[in-house]
Structures are given as C-alpha cells and as structure tokens.
Design an enzyme around this catalytic site. Structure first.
Site, PDB file in Angstrom:
ATOM      1  N   HIS A  25      33.718  36.931  31.692  1.00  0.00           N
ATOM      2  CA  HIS A  25      33.783  38.275  31.118  1.00  0.00           C
ATOM      3  C   HIS A  25      35.136  38.551  30.488  1.00  0.00           C
ATOM      4  CE1 HIS A  25      30.835  39.324  34.602  1.00  0.00           C
ATOM      5  NE2 HIS A  25      30.182  38.799  33.583  1.00  0.00           N
ATOM      6  N   TYR A  80      39.717  43.961  42.309  1.00  0.00           N
ATOM      7  CA  TYR A  80      40.256  43.994  40.951  1.00  0.00           C
ATOM      8  C   TYR A  80      41.110  45.250  40.807  1.00  0.00           C
ATOM      9  CZ  TYR A  80      35.838  41.454  40.298  1.00  0.00           C
ATOM     10  OH  TYR A  80      34.775  40.606  40.411  1.00  0.00           O
TER      11      TYR A  80
END
Length: 183
Positions: free
Chosen positions: A63, A132
């Site tokens: 991604h 994240y």
C-alpha cells in the site's frame, strides 16, 4: 533508543529501543520525540495512530498513498511480522529499492517509512498486532495498492498467504501503478 538508517531506502530509519527487563517482563520506550528529531523528522507531524490485528499468513499490502503520500512509523507490538518497504519516489537515490524486516513484539523496533514508499507485511505468528503512527489523516480516495506478488518486486514472502483483502487480491502490477502515476 537509537536510530539506525536503512541503506536500501533513503530516509527510512529503524528506531531500536533499549528494553529494561526483570522478572516481571520488560519496559521500553517505543517513541521518543528527541530521537525522532535527531534524524531530521518532525515528531509533531504524526496525527493518527492505528492498529491492525492479523493471524498467521495474513498479508496486507503493498500500500501507498497518492498525492503528498504518507509517512508512517510502523511497529509490531505483539507477535511477529515480515515487513516490506519499496521506494517509489522517482527522485530518490534508492528508487525501486526494497527492504525487508522482521518486526516483533519481542524487540519493539519501530520502522519509519518515508512518504512515497509502498509498504506491506505478512503475519508470521498466530496473532500479530501492528501499530501505525501516520503523518496525515487517512483519505481512502488516495489509496494505491500494488500486487503483492509482482515479479518485478519479487518479494520473498515467507509463508503461503492465508488471507488478504479483495483490494489486495485485485491490485495492479507495479508497472501499471508507475504508469498511472506518470499520467
């Protein structure tokens, strides 16, 4: 905590904590603004924290985001993952460079991924929690996905894929993504 430059990806760093262990387990700092600042990054730039939980064999990626991209700090807080970064910044001295890491809850190492790099990982343990810290709010309209099994990248995923999202299964090749980004 110390910062270690990743030679395969210009501007990428591993932040390695110094754990304190005793009979209770361990304690370590997983983010230190001064250490982040010492390598030229703005610790206040991170605006969103997210967490994913995956089971063994799950693959997420590859991604990246279009537009201004997205810089992020990634850490496996529990379990173990095989982590991949691909430099897709045309002006970077490491353009198309790839780097592979094993991130784990045992080490608590954090990986800084510069904006413009693709990222993905595969869970290596029955449960793997990946944290994240992202430098701008997520906008699904900017999501870009590259085929995890693209032969040009030849990522050596360590396990057979047990599960992935439909978006990841249908992702275009690296060549198609690069061509689209030019136009």
């Amino acid at each position: 905590m110390k910062a270690i430059q990743v030679p395969e990806i210009d501007g990428a760093y591993l932040f390695e904590p110094t754990p304190y262990t005793d009979e209770r387990g361990f304690f370590c700092r997983t983010f230190d603004a001064d250490v982040v600042r010492s390598v030229g990054l703005d610790p206040d730039a991170f605006v969103q924290d997210s967490l994913s939980r995956s089971v063994r064999g799950v693959l997420r990626g590859l991604h990246l985001r279009s537009g201004a991209g997205e810089a992020k700090l990634v850490r496996c807080s529990y379990g173990k993952v095989f982590d991949v970064v691909v430099d897709l910044r045309p002006d970077s001295p490491t353009y198309l460079g790839r780097a592979f890491f094993e991130l784990s809850g045992e080490t608590q190492v954090t990986l800084y991924i510069p904006a413009g790099c693709a990222h993905g990982f595969q869970a290596l343990t029955d449960t793997a929690d990946t944290s994240y810290r992202i430098d701008r709010p997520h906008d699904p309209a900017e999501d870009v996905t590259i085929a995890y099994d693209d032969p040009q990248l030849a990522v050596p995923w360590p396990l057979p894929v047990s599960s992935m999202s439909q978006r990841d299964r249908e992702a275009p090749s690296l060549a198609a993504v690069l061509e689209h980004r030019k136009g």
